[in-house]
Design a protein around this motif. Structure first.
Motif, PDB file in Angstrom:
ATOM      1  N   SER A  53      -5.400  36.821  -0.539  1.00  0.00           N
ATOM      2  CA  SER A  53      -4.940  37.232  -1.872  1.00  0.00           C
ATOM      3  C   SER A  53      -4.606  36.013  -2.731  1.00  0.00           C
ATOM      4  CB  SER A  53      -3.716  38.149  -1.763  1.00  0.00           C
ATOM      5  OG  SER A  53      -2.792  37.645  -0.822  1.00  0.00           O
ATOM      6  N   ALA A  54      -4.522  34.833  -2.116  1.00  0.00           N
ATOM      7  CA  ALA A  54      -4.399  33.584  -2.877  1.00  0.00           C
ATOM      8  C   ALA A  54      -5.556  33.463  -3.869  1.00  0.00           C
ATOM      9  CB  ALA A  54      -4.403  32.376  -1.943  1.00  0.00           C
ATOM     10  N   SER A  55      -6.694  34.025  -3.505  1.00  0.00           N
ATOM     11  CA  SER A  55      -7.862  34.031  -4.391  1.00  0.00           C
ATOM     12  C   SER A  55      -7.531  34.706  -5.718  1.00  0.00           C
ATOM     13  CB  SER A  55      -9.022  34.762  -3.705  1.00  0.00           C
ATOM     14  OG  SER A  55     -10.168  34.813  -4.530  1.00  0.00           O
ATOM     15  N   ASN A  56      -6.721  35.780  -5.646  1.00  0.00           N
ATOM     16  CA  ASN A  56      -6.324  36.503  -6.860  1.00  0.00           C
ATOM     17  C   ASN A  56      -5.138  35.833  -7.544  1.00  0.00           C
ATOM     18  OD1 ASN A  56      -6.780  38.771  -4.455  1.00  0.00           O
ATOM     19  ND2 ASN A  56      -8.045  39.121  -6.248  1.00  0.00           N
ATOM     20  N   VAL A  57      -4.022  35.696  -6.811  1.00  0.00           N
ATOM     21  CA  VAL A  57      -2.768  35.303  -7.471  1.00  0.00           C
ATOM     22  C   VAL A  57      -2.658  33.807  -7.738  1.00  0.00           C
ATOM     23  CG1 VAL A  57      -1.479  37.308  -6.634  1.00  0.00           C
ATOM     24  CG2 VAL A  57      -1.416  35.199  -5.320  1.00  0.00           C
ATOM     25  N   MET A  58      -3.313  32.986  -6.932  1.00  0.00           N
ATOM     26  CA  MET A  58      -3.231  31.536  -7.142  1.00  0.00           C
ATOM     27  C   MET A  58      -4.416  31.005  -7.958  1.00  0.00           C
ATOM     28  SD  MET A  58      -0.385  30.905  -5.648  1.00  0.00           S
ATOM     29  CE  MET A  58      -0.185  29.140  -5.458  1.00  0.00           C
ATOM     30  N   ALA A  59      -5.593  31.596  -7.745  1.00  0.00           N
ATOM     31  CA  ALA A  59      -6.806  31.048  -8.376  1.00  0.00           C
ATOM     32  C   ALA A  59      -7.345  31.910  -9.518  1.00  0.00           C
ATOM     33  CB  ALA A  59      -7.891  30.841  -7.322  1.00  0.00           C
ATOM     34  N   GLY A  60      -6.828  33.154  -9.642  1.00  0.00           N
ATOM     35  CA  GLY A  60      -7.249  33.989 -10.761  1.00  0.00           C
ATOM     36  C   GLY A  60      -8.596  34.666 -10.589  1.00  0.00           C
ATOM     37  N   ASN A  61      -9.091  34.714  -9.348  1.00  0.00           N
ATOM     38  CA  ASN A  61     -10.352  35.418  -9.105  1.00  0.00           C
ATOM     39  C   ASN A  61     -10.122  36.927  -9.114  1.00  0.00           C
ATOM     40  OD1 ASN A  61     -12.048  33.095  -8.683  1.00  0.00           O
ATOM     41  ND2 ASN A  61     -11.037  32.829  -6.709  1.00  0.00           N
ATOM     42  N   GLU A  62     -11.173  37.675  -9.412  1.00  0.00           N
ATOM     43  CA  GLU A  62     -11.060  39.128  -9.470  1.00  0.00           C
ATOM     44  C   GLU A  62     -10.955  39.743  -8.074  1.00  0.00           C
ATOM     45  OE1 GLU A  62     -13.651  42.692 -11.337  1.00  0.00           O
ATOM     46  OE2 GLU A  62     -13.844  40.770 -12.370  1.00  0.00           O
ATOM     47  N   THR A  63     -11.600  39.116  -7.086  1.00  0.00           N
ATOM     48  CA  THR A  63     -11.571  39.632  -5.711  1.00  0.00           C
ATOM     49  C   THR A  63     -11.122  38.517  -4.763  1.00  0.00           C
ATOM     50  OG1 THR A  63     -13.813  38.954  -5.087  1.00  0.00           O
ATOM     51  CG2 THR A  63     -13.598  41.058  -6.266  1.00  0.00           C
ATOM     52  N   THR A  64     -11.006  38.868  -3.479  1.00  0.00           N
ATOM     53  CA  THR A  64     -10.631  37.868  -2.472  1.00  0.00           C
ATOM     54  C   THR A  64     -11.857  37.103  -1.960  1.00  0.00           C
ATOM     55  OG1 THR A  64     -10.873  39.471  -0.667  1.00  0.00           O
ATOM     56  CG2 THR A  64      -8.685  39.267  -1.652  1.00  0.00           C
ATOM     57  N   LEU A  65     -13.053  37.498  -2.362  1.00  0.00           N
ATOM     58  CA  LEU A  65     -14.276  36.940  -1.775  1.00  0.00           C
ATOM     59  C   LEU A  65     -14.498  35.444  -2.019  1.00  0.00           C
ATOM     60  CD1 LEU A  65     -16.917  39.817  -2.263  1.00  0.00           C
ATOM     61  CD2 LEU A  65     -15.103  39.607  -0.581  1.00  0.00           C
ATOM     62  N   PRO A  66     -14.174  34.903  -3.208  1.00  0.00           N
ATOM     63  CA  PRO A  66     -14.545  33.499  -3.448  1.00  0.00           C
ATOM     64  C   PRO A  66     -13.778  32.457  -2.635  1.00  0.00           C
ATOM     65  CG  PRO A  66     -14.212  34.671  -5.522  1.00  0.00           C
ATOM     66  CD  PRO A  66     -13.672  35.545  -4.436  1.00  0.00           C
ATOM     67  N   ILE A  67     -12.594  32.782  -2.129  1.00  0.00           N
ATOM     68  CA  ILE A  67     -11.787  31.733  -1.493  1.00  0.00           C
ATOM     69  C   ILE A  67     -12.470  31.226  -0.222  1.00  0.00           C
ATOM     70  CG2 ILE A  67     -10.236  33.153  -0.030  1.00  0.00           C
ATOM     71  CD1 ILE A  67      -7.938  31.312  -1.232  1.00  0.00           C
ATOM     72  N   THR A  68     -12.396  29.908  -0.007  1.00  0.00           N
ATOM     73  CA  THR A  68     -13.101  29.284   1.113  1.00  0.00           C
ATOM     74  C   THR A  68     -12.152  29.005   2.274  1.00  0.00           C
ATOM     75  OG1 THR A  68     -12.641  27.036   0.356  1.00  0.00           O
ATOM     76  CG2 THR A  68     -14.633  28.110  -0.525  1.00  0.00           C
ATOM     77  N   LEU A  69     -12.733  28.671   3.412  1.00  0.00           N
ATOM     78  CA  LEU A  69     -11.938  28.312   4.591  1.00  0.00           C
ATOM     79  C   LEU A  69     -11.107  27.058   4.306  1.00  0.00           C
ATOM     80  CD1 LEU A  69     -11.287  28.960   7.568  1.00  0.00           C
ATOM     81  CD2 LEU A  69     -13.246  27.541   8.217  1.00  0.00           C
ATOM     82  N   ASP A  70     -11.704  26.070   3.651  1.00  0.00           N
ATOM     83  CA  ASP A  70     -10.957  24.845   3.314  1.00  0.00           C
ATOM     84  C   ASP A  70      -9.750  25.154   2.434  1.00  0.00           C
ATOM     85  OD1 ASP A  70     -12.591  23.162   4.741  1.00  0.00           O
ATOM     86  OD2 ASP A  70     -13.827  22.569   3.028  1.00  0.00           O
ATOM     87  N   GLN A  71      -9.932  26.043   1.471  1.00  0.00           N
ATOM     88  CA  GLN A  71      -8.830  26.410   0.586  1.00  0.00           C
ATOM     89  C   GLN A  71      -7.741  27.153   1.350  1.00  0.00           C
ATOM     90  OE1 GLN A  71     -11.317  28.418  -2.273  1.00  0.00           O
ATOM     91  NE2 GLN A  71     -11.217  26.724  -3.726  1.00  0.00           N
ATOM     92  N   MET A  72      -8.122  28.030   2.261  1.00  0.00           N
ATOM     93  CA  MET A  72      -7.133  28.752   3.082  1.00  0.00           C
ATOM     94  C   MET A  72      -6.337  27.778   3.952  1.00  0.00           C
ATOM     95  SD  MET A  72      -7.124  31.937   2.282  1.00  0.00           S
ATOM     96  CE  MET A  72      -5.986  32.390   3.594  1.00  0.00           C
ATOM     97  N   ILE A  73      -7.026  26.778   4.478  1.00  0.00           N
ATOM     98  CA  ILE A  73      -6.342  25.783   5.313  1.00  0.00           C
ATOM     99  C   ILE A  73      -5.334  24.989   4.470  1.00  0.00           C
ATOM    100  CG2 ILE A  73      -6.683  23.614   6.596  1.00  0.00           C
ATOM    101  CD1 ILE A  73      -9.315  24.950   7.696  1.00  0.00           C
ATOM    102  N   TYR A  74      -5.728  24.632   3.254  1.00  0.00           N
ATOM    103  CA  TYR A  74      -4.815  23.917   2.340  1.00  0.00           C
ATOM    104  C   TYR A  74      -3.544  24.743   2.089  1.00  0.00           C
ATOM    105  CZ  TYR A  74      -2.859  22.712  -2.213  1.00  0.00           C
ATOM    106  OH  TYR A  74      -1.987  22.429  -3.236  1.00  0.00           O
ATOM    107  N   HIS A  75      -3.707  26.024   1.768  1.00  0.00           N
ATOM    108  CA  HIS A  75      -2.536  26.882   1.530  1.00  0.00           C
ATOM    109  C   HIS A  75      -1.690  27.006   2.803  1.00  0.00           C
ATOM    110  CE1 HIS A  75      -3.362  28.093  -2.564  1.00  0.00           C
ATOM    111  NE2 HIS A  75      -4.599  28.413  -2.254  1.00  0.00           N
ATOM    112  N   ALA A  76      -2.357  27.166   3.939  1.00  0.00           N
ATOM    113  CA  ALA A  76      -1.636  27.325   5.211  1.00  0.00           C
ATOM    114  C   ALA A  76      -0.831  26.077   5.562  1.00  0.00           C
ATOM    115  CB  ALA A  76      -2.619  27.658   6.332  1.00  0.00           C
ATOM    116  N   GLN A  77      -1.422  24.903   5.337  1.00  0.00           N
ATOM    117  CA  GLN A  77      -0.700  23.649   5.606  1.00  0.00           C
ATOM    118  C   GLN A  77       0.587  23.589   4.781  1.00  0.00           C
ATOM    119  OE1 GLN A  77      -3.827  21.002   4.395  1.00  0.00           O
ATOM    120  NE2 GLN A  77      -4.487  20.544   6.491  1.00  0.00           N
ATOM    121  N   SER A  78       0.476  23.981   3.521  1.00  0.00           N
ATOM    122  CA  SER A  78       1.626  23.931   2.608  1.00  0.00           C
ATOM    123  C   SER A  78       2.744  24.846   3.098  1.00  0.00           C
ATOM    124  CB  SER A  78       1.195  24.368   1.205  1.00  0.00           C
ATOM    125  OG  SER A  78       0.092  23.616   0.769  1.00  0.00           O
TER     126      SER A  78
END
Length: 272
Positions: A53-78
């Protein structure tokens, strides 16, 4: 009462199971960044979900589909850097596990190694069984996700309640049992009828965490930006807004802008 770091007991999959067994409800919220995760952890939340859901609330995408594995890892590290107690679960994003159990394993291992999170979550039942089993062979705990599965939005075509029809309800129960058999330690049920969620929670022994699945499950999860009223436009029936933080932030920004324009900030006291 302040709690010393040495006194803080980390939440584990074992504790989540014990909570279900004794009837204590599990609290779960999403988190995507250090500052928010720190506040939620200090508040005492049991589980933090680094959701796609970071794809929606953090990046402003309409769906969760665009977020990548690298981006998920970045959020998880934080998030992992912030927590002392909460159990951290990370979504495997769309395209990082479907239809390829080896890829599922590699994605899960990357998340665990690079972020230090405690578990991964993935969507689906029987069709992702092989991927789940392979991830579990590496000792990575897996949380399942059934009902409305946002990564399948284009298949469903809508975000409405799932499993209202008997056939879909039976498949959902069967999938929940498959996930339990595979070795998942918990399952999220999203937007399904309350009575069906109750049946699932009674018929499987692992914790069932609901979002829009009624009160008869073992815990609840909400997207933190929705719960805090930061995302103003999203107000589904299942959402209880606990604060209107978005309004507070807007008013603070307006006051700051006015003070800057009126030359009220900074004052002499705020200057060197």
């Amino acid at each position: 009462m302040s709690v010393h770091n040495s006194d803080i007991k980390r939440v584990t999959t074992h504790q989540l199971q014990e909570m279900k067994n004794r009837g204590e409800k599990i609290s779960m919220l999403t988190a995507y960044d250090y500052s928010m995760a720190k506040i939620l952890d200090m508040a005492g939340v049991d589980v933090l979900l680094v959701g796609d859901s970071a794809s929606n609330v953090m990046a402003g995408n309409e769906t969760t589909l665009p977020i990548t594995l690298d981006q998920m890892i970045y959020h998880a590290q934080s998030v992992v850097r912030a927590i002392k107690r909460a159990f951290v679960v990370v979504d495997l994003p769309f395209g990082s596990y479907q239809g390829n159990s080896r890829q599922a394993l590699e994605s899960a291992i990357r998340i665990m190694k690079e972020s230090g999170a405690h578990s991964v979550k993935l969507e689906g039942g029987a069709e992702v069984r092989e991927g789940i089993e392979r991830v579990l062979t590496a000792g990575v705990p897996v949380m399942g996700h059934l009902g409305l599965t946002p990564q399948s939005i284009y298949k469903f075509g809508t975000y409405t309640v799932r499993a209202k029809e008997e056939e879909e309800a039976e498949k959902l129960i069967s999938d929940a049992k498959i996930l339990e058999e595979c070795g998942c330690y918990a399952i999220v049920l999203e937007k399904i009828p309350s009575q069906l969620a109750k049946r699932v929670a009674e018929e499987v022994s692992i914790p069932i965490i609901g979002i829009g699945a009624g009160p008869h499950v073992d815990g609840q999860v909400l997207v933190v930006h929705d719960m805090l009223g930061i995302t103003q436009e999203f107000q589904p029936r299942f959402l209880r807004q606990y604060a209107n933080v978005g309004q507070v932030m807007k008013e603070a920004a307006e006051a700051y802008i006015k003070d800057v324009k009126d030359q009220n900030f900074p004052s002499d006291k705020e200057s060197y």
